[in-house]
Design a protein around this motif. Sequence first.
Motif, PDB file in Angstrom:
ATOM      1  N   MET D   1      15.828 -71.427  65.416  1.00  0.00           N
ATOM      2  CA  MET D   1      16.840 -70.259  65.095  1.00  0.00           C
ATOM      3  C   MET D   1      16.394 -69.269  66.261  1.00  0.00           C
ATOM      4  N   SER D   2      17.459 -68.083  66.777  1.00  0.00           N
ATOM      5  CA  SER D   2      16.776 -66.607  67.177  1.00  0.00           C
ATOM      6  C   SER D   2      17.539 -66.399  67.292  1.00  0.00           C
ATOM      7  N   ASP D   3      17.638 -64.692  68.075  1.00  0.00           N
ATOM      8  CA  ASP D   3      19.111 -63.329  68.097  1.00  0.00           C
ATOM      9  C   ASP D   3      18.805 -62.613  68.939  1.00  0.00           C
ATOM     10  N   THR D   4      20.087 -63.203  70.386  1.00  0.00           N
ATOM     11  CA  THR D   4      19.505 -62.096  71.451  1.00  0.00           C
ATOM     12  C   THR D   4      18.709 -60.602  71.405  1.00  0.00           C
ATOM     13  N   ILE D   5      19.604 -59.793  70.646  1.00  0.00           N
ATOM     14  CA  ILE D   5      19.060 -59.264  69.966  1.00  0.00           C
ATOM     15  C   ILE D   5      18.070 -58.710  69.328  1.00  0.00           C
ATOM     16  N   TYR D   6      17.488 -60.051  69.351  1.00  0.00           N
ATOM     17  CA  TYR D   6      15.413 -59.396  68.734  1.00  0.00           C
ATOM     18  C   TYR D   6      14.708 -59.850  69.805  1.00  0.00           C
ATOM     19  N   SER D   7      15.662 -60.351  71.255  1.00  0.00           N
ATOM     20  CA  SER D   7      14.480 -61.000  72.001  1.00  0.00           C
ATOM     21  C   SER D   7      13.465 -59.989  72.236  1.00  0.00           C
ATOM     22  N   ASN D   8      13.869 -58.843  72.029  1.00  0.00           N
ATOM     23  CA  ASN D   8      11.850 -58.545  71.769  1.00  0.00           C
ATOM     24  C   ASN D   8      11.167 -57.746  72.019  1.00  0.00           C
ATOM     25  N   LEU D   9      11.368 -58.523  70.278  1.00  0.00           N
ATOM     26  CA  LEU D   9      10.739 -58.204  69.836  1.00  0.00           C
ATOM     27  C   LEU D   9       8.627 -58.692  69.866  1.00  0.00           C
ATOM     28  N   LYS D  10       7.583 -57.723  69.429  1.00  0.00           N
ATOM     29  CA  LYS D  10       6.404 -58.361  70.190  1.00  0.00           C
ATOM     30  C   LYS D  10       5.722 -58.961  68.445  1.00  0.00           C
ATOM     31  N   GLN D  11       6.197 -57.968  67.266  1.00  0.00           N
ATOM     32  CA  GLN D  11       5.364 -58.304  66.013  1.00  0.00           C
ATOM     33  C   GLN D  11       5.884 -59.330  65.153  1.00  0.00           C
ATOM     34  N   LEU D  12       7.003 -59.171  65.104  1.00  0.00           N
ATOM     35  CA  LEU D  12       7.702 -60.517  64.174  1.00  0.00           C
ATOM     36  C   LEU D  12       7.352 -61.640  64.669  1.00  0.00           C
ATOM     37  N   GLY D  13       7.487 -62.166  64.032  1.00  0.00           N
ATOM     38  CA  GLY D  13       6.903 -64.386  64.279  1.00  0.00           C
ATOM     39  C   GLY D  13       5.348 -64.094  65.397  1.00  0.00           C
ATOM     40  N   GLY D  14       4.962 -63.137  65.399  1.00  0.00           N
ATOM     41  CA  GLY D  14       4.043 -63.740  66.093  1.00  0.00           C
ATOM     42  C   GLY D  14       2.900 -63.126  65.756  1.00  0.00           C
ATOM     43  N   ASP D  15       1.271 -62.798  66.494  1.00  0.00           N
ATOM     44  CA  ASP D  15       0.593 -62.830  65.638  1.00  0.00           C
ATOM     45  C   ASP D  15       0.483 -61.385  65.595  1.00  0.00           C
ATOM     46  N   THR D  16      -0.401 -61.031  63.931  1.00  0.00           N
ATOM     47  CA  THR D  16      -0.561 -59.730  63.443  1.00  0.00           C
ATOM     48  C   THR D  16      -1.587 -59.177  63.888  1.00  0.00           C
ATOM     49  N   VAL D  17      -1.655 -57.574  65.158  1.00  0.00           N
ATOM     50  CA  VAL D  17      -3.164 -57.345  64.895  1.00  0.00           C
ATOM     51  C   VAL D  17      -2.628 -55.997  64.333  1.00  0.00           C
ATOM     52  N   GLN D  18      -3.632 -56.075  63.443  1.00  0.00           N
ATOM     53  CA  GLN D  18      -3.385 -54.222  61.987  1.00  0.00           C
ATOM     54  C   GLN D  18      -4.077 -53.577  63.060  1.00  0.00           C
ATOM     55  N   PRO D  19      -2.738 -52.126  63.278  1.00  0.00           N
ATOM     56  CA  PRO D  19      -3.085 -51.175  63.265  1.00  0.00           C
ATOM     57  C   PRO D  19      -4.302 -50.285  62.924  1.00  0.00           C
ATOM     58  N   ARG D  20      -4.596 -49.704  63.338  1.00  0.00           N
ATOM     59  CA  ARG D  20      -6.252 -48.056  62.516  1.00  0.00           C
ATOM     60  C   ARG D  20      -5.558 -47.380  62.184  1.00  0.00           C
ATOM     61  N   SER D  21      -4.212 -47.112  63.249  1.00  0.00           N
ATOM     62  CA  SER D  21      -3.912 -45.545  62.699  1.00  0.00           C
ATOM     63  C   SER D  21      -2.529 -45.377  63.060  1.00  0.00           C
ATOM     64  N   PRO D  22      -1.992 -44.029  62.122  1.00  0.00           N
ATOM     65  CA  PRO D  22      -0.859 -44.500  62.809  1.00  0.00           C
ATOM     66  C   PRO D  22      -0.411 -44.184  63.993  1.00  0.00           C
ATOM     67  N   GLU D  23      -1.163 -42.615  64.527  1.00  0.00           N
ATOM     68  CA  GLU D  23      -0.965 -43.066  65.947  1.00  0.00           C
ATOM     69  C   GLU D  23      -0.697 -44.319  66.589  1.00  0.00           C
ATOM     70  N   GLU D  24      -1.964 -45.758  65.996  1.00  0.00           N
ATOM     71  CA  GLU D  24      -2.050 -46.686  67.521  1.00  0.00           C
ATOM     72  C   GLU D  24      -1.013 -47.219  67.025  1.00  0.00           C
ATOM     73  N   ALA D  25      -0.103 -47.402  65.181  1.00  0.00           N
ATOM     74  CA  ALA D  25       0.978 -48.202  64.958  1.00  0.00           C
ATOM     75  C   ALA D  25       1.916 -48.281  65.818  1.00  0.00           C
ATOM     76  N   GLU D  26       2.433 -49.499  66.776  1.00  0.00           N
ATOM     77  CA  GLU D  26       3.985 -49.633  67.533  1.00  0.00           C
ATOM     78  C   GLU D  26       5.100 -49.568  66.172  1.00  0.00           C
ATOM     79  N   LEU D  27       5.855 -48.610  66.264  1.00  0.00           N
ATOM     80  CA  LEU D  27       6.775 -49.263  65.557  1.00  0.00           C
ATOM     81  C   LEU D  27       8.247 -49.870  66.592  1.00  0.00           C
ATOM     82  N   GLU D  28       8.559 -50.891  66.105  1.00  0.00           N
ATOM     83  CA  GLU D  28       9.847 -51.780  67.377  1.00  0.00           C
ATOM     84  C   GLU D  28      10.936 -51.631  66.549  1.00  0.00           C
TER      85      GLU D  28
END
Lengths: 154, 154, 154, 154, 154, 154, 154, 154, 154, 154
Positions: D1-28
Amino acid sequence: MSDTIYSNLKQLGGDTVQPRSPEEAELERVQNPQADVAYNVRFTAPEFTSLCPMTGQPDFAHLVIDYVPGQWLVESKSLKLYLTSFRNHGAFHEDCTISIARRLVGFLEPAWLRIGGYWYPRGGIPIDVFWQTGEMPEGVWIPDQGVPPYRGRG
Amino acid sequence: MSDTIYSNLKQLGGDTVQPRSPEEAELERVQNPQADVAYNVRFTAPEFTSLCPMTGQPDFAHLVIDYVPGQWLVESKSLKLYLTSFRNHGAFHEDCTISIARRLVGFLEPAWLRIGGYWYPRGGIPIDVFWQTGEMPEGVWIPDQGVPPYRGRG
Amino acid sequence: MSDTIYSNLKQLGGDTVQPRSPEEAELERVQNPQADVAYNVRFTAPEFTSLCPMTGQPDFAHLVIDYVPGQWLVESKSLKLYLTSFRNHGAFHEDCTISIARRLVGFLEPAWLRIGGYWYPRGGIPIDVFWQTGEMPEGVWIPDQGVPPYRGRG
Amino acid sequence: MSDTIYSNLKQLGGDTVQPRSPEEAELERVQNPQADVAYNVRFTAPEFTSLCPMTGQPDFAHLVIDYVPGQWLVESKSLKLYLTSFRNHGAFHEDCTISIARRLVGFLEPAWLRIGGYWYPRGGIPIDVFWQTGEMPEGVWIPDQGVPPYRGRG
Amino acid sequence: MSDTIYSNLKQLGGDTVQPRSPEEAELERVQNPQADVAYNVRFTAPEFTSLCPMTGQPDFAHLVIDYVPGQWLVESKSLKLYLTSFRNHGAFHEDCTISIARRLVGFLEPAWLRIGGYWYPRGGIPIDVFWQTGEMPEGVWIPDQGVPPYRGRG
Amino acid sequence: MSDTIYSNLKQLGGDTVQPRSPEEAELERVQNPQADVAYNVRFTAPEFTSLCPMTGQPDFAHLVIDYVPGQWLVESKSLKLYLTSFRNHGAFHEDCTISIARRLVGFLEPAWLRIGGYWYPRGGIPIDVFWQTGEMPEGVWIPDQGVPPYRGRG
Amino acid sequence: MSDTIYSNLKQLGGDTVQPRSPEEAELERVQNPQADVAYNVRFTAPEFTSLCPMTGQPDFAHLVIDYVPGQWLVESKSLKLYLTSFRNHGAFHEDCTISIARRLVGFLEPAWLRIGGYWYPRGGIPIDVFWQTGEMPEGVWIPDQGVPPYRGRG
Amino acid sequence: MSDTIYSNLKQLGGDTVQPRSPEEAELERVQNPQADVAYNVRFTAPEFTSLCPMTGQPDFAHLVIDYVPGQWLVESKSLKLYLTSFRNHGAFHEDCTISIARRLVGFLEPAWLRIGGYWYPRGGIPIDVFWQTGEMPEGVWIPDQGVPPYRGRG
Amino acid sequence: MSDTIYSNLKQLGGDTVQPRSPEEAELERVQNPQADVAYNVRFTAPEFTSLCPMTGQPDFAHLVIDYVPGQWLVESKSLKLYLTSFRNHGAFHEDCTISIARRLVGFLEPAWLRIGGYWYPRGGIPIDVFWQTGEMPEGVWIPDQGVPPYRGRG
Amino acid sequence: MSDTIYSNLKQLGGDTVQPRSPEEAELERVQNPQADVAYNVRFTAPEFTSLCPMTGQPDFAHLVIDYVPGQWLVESKSLKLYLTSFRNHGAFHEDCTISIARRLVGFLEPAWLRIGGYWYPRGGIPIDVFWQTGEMPEGVWIPDQGVPPYRGRG
Ligand SMILES: [Ca+2]
Ligand SMILES: [Ca+2]
Ligand SMILES: [Ca+2]
Ligand SMILES: [Ca+2]
Ligand SMILES: [Ca+2]
Ligand SMILES: [Ca+2]
Ligand SMILES: [Ca+2]
Ligand SMILES: [Ca+2]
Ligand SMILES: [Ca+2]
Ligand SMILES: [Ca+2]
Ligand SMILES: [Ca+2]
Ligand SMILES: [Ca+2]
Ligand SMILES: [Ca+2]
Ligand SMILES: [Ca+2]
Ligand SMILES: [Ca+2]
Ligand SMILES: [Ca+2]
C-alpha cells in the motif's frame, strides 16, 4: 408531620399500585414552595428499563433529568412509578427518552428542562440521547451531568 | 494569638451549645479582611442530615456552598452548628436546600452565592438541587463543584 | 551549563537558608524569555501548611497558582521557600490564600493571576478559596484546575 | 500500500537516524487531505525528557499538543524524533514548552495551535505550562486536555 | 411488535451480510419521530479498527459521534456494519476519522454533527482527531465527550 | 455527657497546649471497652510534616496506622498532638516512620500494630515505609491500606 | 543539622556529578538505624529512561522497588543518580529491570527485595517485569504495588 | 404477593415507628431460605450518624456489614431502623461499631460476621474500626470491602 | 548496537510480513539472559480482535499474559504479529483465549503462564476467561492483573 | 462458518422467544473444547431486574458469575435469556441470587462456581450477596470481581 401543599397527594405514603403502562401512570405535582427563585432540580434514575419495539427484548438506561421549576414540583414517588411503567413498553432509544421529557414539560410547565438518556450498549455501541427545551435560562446554575463515557473493556 | 476582627465571636474557641433547630441556631460573621477584591469561598459539608416532613425518617445530603463575600465572612464554626441544627428538622429536599442558601444570603449580603444539595437516593433515585443568586459575577473565578454523578451499583 | 537571564539568582543552586516568616522570605524573578506571547504557568503546591491564628494549631492546604507572565517569571525555588515560610505563620484560610496571591501580583506584575486554596477539613467541612485578578485574558488558555471535591468517607 | 501525498517522506518506513539536538531534527509534513474542513489533531506525548540548563539533571514532562491544520499535517514519526531530540538539550520548563510549540507553528502554519506541558515535580511543586496561538477558532471543536491534577501522596 | 417508520429497513432483524469495504457498506435511515425538537444523539464505538495505508498493520480507535438529527435518524445496526467495514481498509488517522463523519453528514443531513477519534498509541504517542460541522447549534445540549487522557504507564 | 473510662483524660475537651517536640508530647490512653474481642483500629493522618535532618527543609507524609488493641485504646486527640509535635523535628523517612510506630507499641502494648508512611516525592522519587510488629494475628480482620501509587504526571 | 550515620556520604548535599553509565554510578549506603525490626522500604521512580539496544531509540519505564533492609539503607540521592545513569545505556526491558534489582541486592544485602518494571507500550503492547529475591519474609508487611493496568484508549 | 417465611414481620410494609434508641429498636429476622449453603450477605450503610459522648456533637460513619447466615436472615427494614436509632445515642467510634456487630451476632447467630466502620474525620484524622467474629469460614467467599482510603485534599 | 542473543531474529528490525492466520504466524524466541532467577513478564494487549465462528462478525478483547520464563523469552514483535494474525480467524471466546496461551506454553516452555481474556460485551454481557498452567510457583511475584469490572452505563 | 460442538443449539442465531419465567427459560450447553485444563469463565450481567415479592416493585442488580467448567460450557445467549426471564418474577435478594447460581450448578456440573449479586440500594442500604460452591480449586486462577463499593452521594 404533614404539609398542606402536599395534602392532595394520592400515592405518597399510601398503598402503591404499579401502573402497567406510561399512559396509565399518573404523575402528581405540588406547589413549588420557593417559586420566587430560579433553581434546578436533578433526578438521577439508574434503574430504567423498557422493551425494544422490534424484538421485544429488554433495554436498559441510566436517565438524568434536570428542570427549573415554575409553579410546580413533580412529586418524586409518582415520577418513580411513571418511569417504572415503561417496563413493558416498546420504544426506541431516541423516542423513549424524548417522550419522557416532553410529558414532564407538558405536566410541570417548567421554566426549562433537559434529559440525558445513557443507554446500555447493543452491538457493542451505546447510544446516548440529550435534549433540552432551549437555551439554558440566564443566571440559573445547571451543572454538567458528568456521566463517564463508555469504555468497552480493559 | 488573636485577631481583632474576631473579637466578637461567641462560639469559636468557647463552649459550644448545640442549637436544637435552625431557628435557634445563631450564625456569626466577621469583617472580610480582603474586601477590596472579589473572591469565592467554598464550604463542603458532607455530613448534612434532616428529617422527612411526611414520615419523620432521616434524610442525608452532601452540600456545597460557594459565595463571593461582600463586607462579611461567615464564621465557619457557627456555620457548622447551623447546619447541624437541621438534625431534627423536617423539610423537603428542594425547600431545605434553598432555605439554607437564603438565610446565608440574608445574613451575609454576599456579592453572589450558590448552593448544591446532593441528596442520598430514596426509591433508587437521588435528587440534586442547584441554586444561585443570579449570573456569576463578571471576572470572578467560580470553579465547577465537580461532585460525581450517582451510579447505582456495578 | 548556565543562562545569562539567571545570573542574578541567589538561592538556586547555592546554599539555601530557610526563611522564618513570609516577610523574611525573598522572592526572586527572571526575565520572561517568551515575553512576546501570552501563556499560562501553573504551580501546584500540595505541601502548604500554616497555623491557625486563634489556636496555634497547624492547618494544611493544597494550593494551585496560575499566572500569565508579563516581563517576569517567578524563580521556582524562591517560590517554594516563600510558601514554606508560612510554616509558623498564623493566618485564616481566606486571608492567607489571598495574601499569597497578592504578593505575587505585586512582585511579578503578571498579565493575570489566580489562586485556588483547597484547605483540609476542620470540623468536617473543608474550605476552598478561589481568587483571580479579573477576567481571564482573551485568547489565553487557562484550563480548569480540576481538583476533586471532598467526599468525607465511604 | 502507498499514498501519493506521502511520497516525499524520508523517515517513515525507512531507517531512522536519531537526531542529536532539536536543531538537527527534521520535521516532515504532508498535505492535509481534508483541508476544506477545520478540525483539531491532538498528540499526547508522555515520554518527553530534557535537561535542566543549570544542573544538567534530567527533567520529565507529559506534553499534549492540539492544532487545527491549514495546508499541512505533521508526519507523526518525524514529530516523535523531534521530541526525542530534546533528550540532551538544556532548557527551562517555560522556555522548552513554548519553543516546541513555536517551531511547529512556523513549520506547519496551522490555523491554530496550543500546547500543554505537564512537568514532573521538582521540590514537591510541579509546573504546568499552557500556551495557544490565540483565541480558539470559531466553530472548531477543541476539547479540554483533561490531564488530572497533581496530588502529592495519599 | 413493529413500527411503520422502520418498515423499509433491510439489515435490522434479518440476515446480516458483513460489508467488505466502506464503499460496499449501506447505511440506512429512518424518519426522526421527534423531528420538531432539536436533540443530540451520541454513538460510542470502542471497537473500531482499520489498517495503516503505509504498512498494512492494524490500527485501533475509540470513536464517539454526536449529531443533532434533521429529518433522519441513522439506523444503529447499519452504522455498526459501516464501521466494521473499515476492518480491511487502509487510511490515515486524520483522513479516516474525518471521512466517516462526512459520509454521515451527506447521508443524514443533520442539523449538526461532530466526531472524536481517539486512536491507540503508535511510537508512544496517540493521535486524537476532533471535527464538527460548525458552531454548536444555539440552545441544543451537547455534553463533553469526556474521554480520559492517555497516560502512558504508572 | 461523660464516660467513666475517660475520666483521666487531660487534653480532650480542655485547653490544648501544642507540644514542641515528640519527647514533650504526652500520649494518653483509655481502657478498651471491648477488650474481650480482637478488632483493628485504623488512623489515617494525611497532615504529617517533619524536617529533613540534613537540610532543615520540611518533609510531608501521609501516615496510616493500624493496631489491634489490648487493654488500651489511644485517645485520638493526644495522638493528633503527638503527630503534630514532629513539625520541627528532624528525622529521616525510615527512622521517623518506624519510631512513631514503636512509641505507640511501647505505650499501648497492642496485640499487633503496623504503620504505612507514604512520603511526598523528593528528587522525583517518593519513599514509602511499611512496618508491622509481626505476623497478622490469626482471625483478625486487617484490610489493605489501599493508598494509590504515585504516578508522576500525565 | 547532621547525623553521624550519614557522615560518609559524598553526593548528598554536595555538588552532584551526573554519572554517564550504570558502571560509573556509585551507590551509597548508610547504616540502618532500625535494624532490629524488619520493615519494607518502597521507592517509586516514574522517571526512568534507557535506550533500545537494537535501534538506539529511547524507552521509558515506571519502576517500583521494595526492599526489607538488613544492615544497610540505600541513600536515596545516590539511587536517583544510579537510575538516571541508564539514560544512554542500551538494555532490553527484561534484562534492564532485573539487573537494577540485582545490583541493589549485591550492594545492600537486604533481607528481601523486589522490583516492578512497568514499561511504556511499544507496538501497542506494554511489557511489565516483576522479580523478587524469593518468598516474602514471614510477618513482614509488603503491600501490593497497585500500579493500574494499561488500557489503550477510550 | 406474599411469602410464608415473612408472615411474622411487623415493620415491613406496615406503618413505621422510628425507635428512639438502640435499646428500643426491634430487630426482626426471617428463616434463611438457602440455609443449606454457606454464603455471605453484605449491607452497606452510608447514612449512619450518632453523637459524641463527650461533646454531644454529631458523628458520621459509613458502615459495611458482612455475615454468613445460619438459620436466620436479618430483615433489612428492621436493620435500617436499628441503625437509625443511634441518631441521638452517644458512643465512641470503637465502642459503637463493635456493639452494633455484637447485637447482630447475638440476634442472628450467624456462622460468621464482620463490620467495617469508616468514620468521618475529626481533627483531620479519620478512624476506621474493623472487627470479625473470627477466622473467615473455610471455602466461603468474602470479598474485600474495598472502601477507598481517606486522602485529605488535593 | 546489537546483541548476540538476538542474532537469529527474523522479524525484529526487518521488513514485516503480516501473517494471515495463527497457523501462518511464526513466533520467535531469544535466550533468557537472566535465566538463573525466576521472574514474571507481563504483556498487555488491548488491541486484540478475532471473528465469531457462527456469524463471522468481529469480536474484541483486552488480553493480559503473564509468564515466568524458563530458557526462553518470547520476542515481542513476533508476539504482536501472532496476536494480529487472529484478525480473520473464527474462534469462540473461551477457545480462542485458551489456545493462545497453550501455543505460548508449547513454544516457550515457561515455568508458569497465565492469560486473562477480557472480551467486549455481546448481548450486554461480557465474558472474561482466566487460565493458568497450575499453582503459582512458590516465591515468584505475580501481581493481580487489576482490570476494572464492566459497569454497563451510568 | 459453523462448529460441530454447537450443532444442537436452538436459540443462538435463530429466532428468539423471550421466556416468561425462570421455569420456562431453557438453558443450553455445549461441550467444553478445552476440558483438559481448568480455567475460569466470568459473566458480568449489569442488566438484571426482578420484582420484590412483598410489594411487586422492581429490583435491580449487577450480577457477576465465575465458573470453572467441567464437561460443559453454558451457551451465552441462553444464559442471557434465562437472566432476562426474572423480569416478572418475585424473589428476595438473597434467595434470587443463590437460586440462579444453583440452577447453573445443577445444569453445568462445573468444577466450581460462584456468584456475586450487587443489588441497587433500597432504604439507602444496598445488599450484596456472595456465594461459591466451596473452596476455590487449587491452582486455578480466579481473580477478584472488583466491583466498587457503594458510596451514597458526594
Ligand atoms: Ca477498551
Ligand atoms: Ca465545566
Ligand atoms: Ca473546562
Ligand atoms: Ca459517604
Ligand atoms: Ca495527601
Ligand atoms: Ca463541560
Ligand atoms: Ca508515568
Ligand atoms: Ca487485599
Ligand atoms: Ca506520565
Ligand atoms: Ca481501550
Ligand atoms: Ca482481595
Ligand atoms: Ca493532598
Ligand atoms: Ca493482591
Ligand atoms: Ca449501572
Ligand atoms: Ca486479589
Ligand atoms: Ca458522602
